[in-house]
Scaffold this active site. Sequence first.
Site, short mmCIF file in Angstrom:
data_model
loop_
_atom_site.label_atom_id
_atom_site.label_comp_id
_atom_site.label_asym_id
_atom_site.label_seq_id
_atom_site.Cartn_x
_atom_site.Cartn_y
_atom_site.Cartn_z
N CYS A 120 -0.17 3.19 8.57
CA CYS A 120 0.56 2.15 7.90
C CYS A 120 0.04 0.73 8.12
CB CYS A 120 1.97 2.39 8.35
SG CYS A 120 3.03 1.33 9.01
N CYS B 151 3.81 8.55 0.50
CA CYS B 151 4.30 7.73 1.61
C CYS B 151 4.36 6.32 1.06
CB CYS B 151 3.32 7.85 2.77
SG CYS B 151 3.67 6.71 4.10
N CYS C 12 6.61 -6.54 7.62
CA CYS C 12 7.70 -5.91 8.37
C CYS C 12 8.14 -6.87 9.47
CB CYS C 12 7.21 -4.60 8.99
SG CYS C 12 8.51 -3.69 9.85
N GLU D 143 0.83 -1.20 0.00
CA GLU D 143 0.00 0.00 0.00
C GLU D 143 0.86 1.24 0.00
OE1 GLU D 143 -1.49 -1.40 4.07
OE2 GLU D 143 -1.84 0.74 4.10
N CYS E 204 6.49 -3.88 16.02
CA CYS E 204 6.01 -2.87 16.97
C CYS E 204 4.55 -3.21 17.33
CB CYS E 204 6.09 -1.47 16.36
SG CYS E 204 7.77 -1.00 15.91
N CYS F 181 1.52 -1.43 15.46
CA CYS F 181 1.58 -1.21 14.01
C CYS F 181 0.97 -2.37 13.23
CB CYS F 181 3.04 -1.01 13.59
SG CYS F 181 3.23 -0.73 11.83
N1 SAH Z 1 9.64 1.21 9.96
C1 SAH Z 1 9.71 2.63 9.93
C2 SAH Z 1 8.75 3.30 8.97
C3 SAH Z 1 7.35 2.79 8.85
S1 SAH Z 1 6.12 3.25 9.99
C4 SAH Z 1 9.56 3.21 11.32
O1 SAH Z 1 9.31 2.45 12.24
O2 SAH Z 1 9.76 4.41 11.49
C5 SAH Z 1 5.92 5.00 9.92
C6 SAH Z 1 5.54 5.59 11.27
O3 SAH Z 1 4.19 5.24 11.63
C7 SAH Z 1 6.43 5.09 12.42
O4 SAH Z 1 6.75 6.16 13.27
C8 SAH Z 1 5.50 4.11 13.12
O5 SAH Z 1 5.92 3.86 14.43
C9 SAH Z 1 4.18 4.84 13.00
N2 SAH Z 1 3.01 4.00 13.25
C10 SAH Z 1 2.80 2.71 12.95
N3 SAH Z 1 1.59 2.30 13.38
C11 SAH Z 1 1.02 3.38 13.96
C12 SAH Z 1 -0.23 3.61 14.61
N4 SAH Z 1 -1.13 2.62 14.74
N5 SAH Z 1 -0.48 4.83 15.10
C13 SAH Z 1 0.42 5.83 14.97
N6 SAH Z 1 1.61 5.69 14.38
C14 SAH Z 1 1.91 4.47 13.89
#
Ligand code: SAH
Length: 364
Positions: free
Chosen positions: A353, A121, A128, A108, A132, A135
């Site tokens: 994301c 973006c 991944c 996406e 986290c 996420c």
């Molecule tokens: N792997 C990279 C980039 C992808 S995620 C990273 O971790 O930075 C892009 C951003 O969206 C990151 O800061 C991630 O922590 C955040 N993100 C992911 N899921 C989220 C959510 N449910 N709410 C808010 N931010 C989120």
Amino acid sequence: MNDKPNEIMNIQGRNMKGKINVLDRSLEELKTDLVSLGEKQYRAEQVFQWLYKGVSSFSEMTNLSKALIQKLQNHFSIGLLAQQQRLVSSDKHTIKYLYLLSDNNIIECVVMKYLHGNTICLSTQVGCAMGCSFCASATGGLVRQLTAGEMMGQVLTVNQDIEEMGWQPVHGVVLMGSGEPLDNYANTMKFLHQIHHPKGYNMGWRNITLSTCGLVPKMRLLADEGLSINLAVSLHAPNDRIRQSIMRIAHAYSIQEVVEASKYYFEKTGRRVTFEYALIHHVNDMPEHAAELADLLKGFPCHVNLIPLNENKHSSQKRSHDESIKLFASILKSAGINTTRRREMGLDIQGACGQLKTAYLKQV
Ligand code: SAH
């Protein structure tokens, strides 16, 4: 025996018909390719220029001979992506796309309309590996790396769509879609050089932002590359204890190491680092967390971007209340830390994301 032919072929940059995705080729590689096809080197520059102007087929390259176009068609494909789904936010400023790759994986990406230029973006991996807890991209782990051409394919395919809407072509890139760009280092670097190439897309380094969850050695490696791209670091906590409870990577590198690597990036590139901080109710959003964060970042000219958590079904975590967000921001600001709250674009189309893809895969 190879029981996954499509996947393997794709990793080598070939599609199902055995053709190479020309978007995976650097200008230098394309020169070698064309010489081996019996052509003059300078033809590669012509092909390269056409590609980044956004043509869909080799036959649109009108300054090439029919014979060369035929050779190109025999050996290469232009890796534009097949649109699986497209959602426009109610304010019409954000469009989210699901694209089908040649091995049937789905990725996406999102395009956002800003006054200073349209920003994409994009995803750097299918899935991944970072895990986290909040996420959606982490669900199911890493499926595979995206090639540089598949990252470029997102930009060029989106451009074709937004052109029809009367929007300007993509002016900036944020590597904040699915995946961890520094966990796909070589392909990400190749993509960055390709999109920056003055004879190709010619995007300025400063229009590019790479976001990482904090792979410390790779952050240092990136700093040493000397590109003046913006670095965003997903910090999401003021200390190791909280960070480890929500981010698996925090078990590998301490928050101090992440901040030190960010300082190194700033020293090497002169670019101010942004720390992303997703505010999660009762996890990392208390006033004492803001004070601890201010202490951690004291004296470092950086930027903190507060992101109210985008809630999703995979986690029971809740977004912070508005008052907590305001208080958190005011504590950071009064400690002299440059703080903003992320504008939440595309919430109604599952802008965060991994969320659209996961919702889509559930339906089918
Ligand atoms: N792997 C990279 C980039 C992808 S995620 C990273 O971790 O930075 C892009 C951003 O969206 C990151 O800061 C991630 O922590 C955040 N993100 C992911 N899921 C989220 C959510 N449910 N709410 C808010 N931010 C989120």
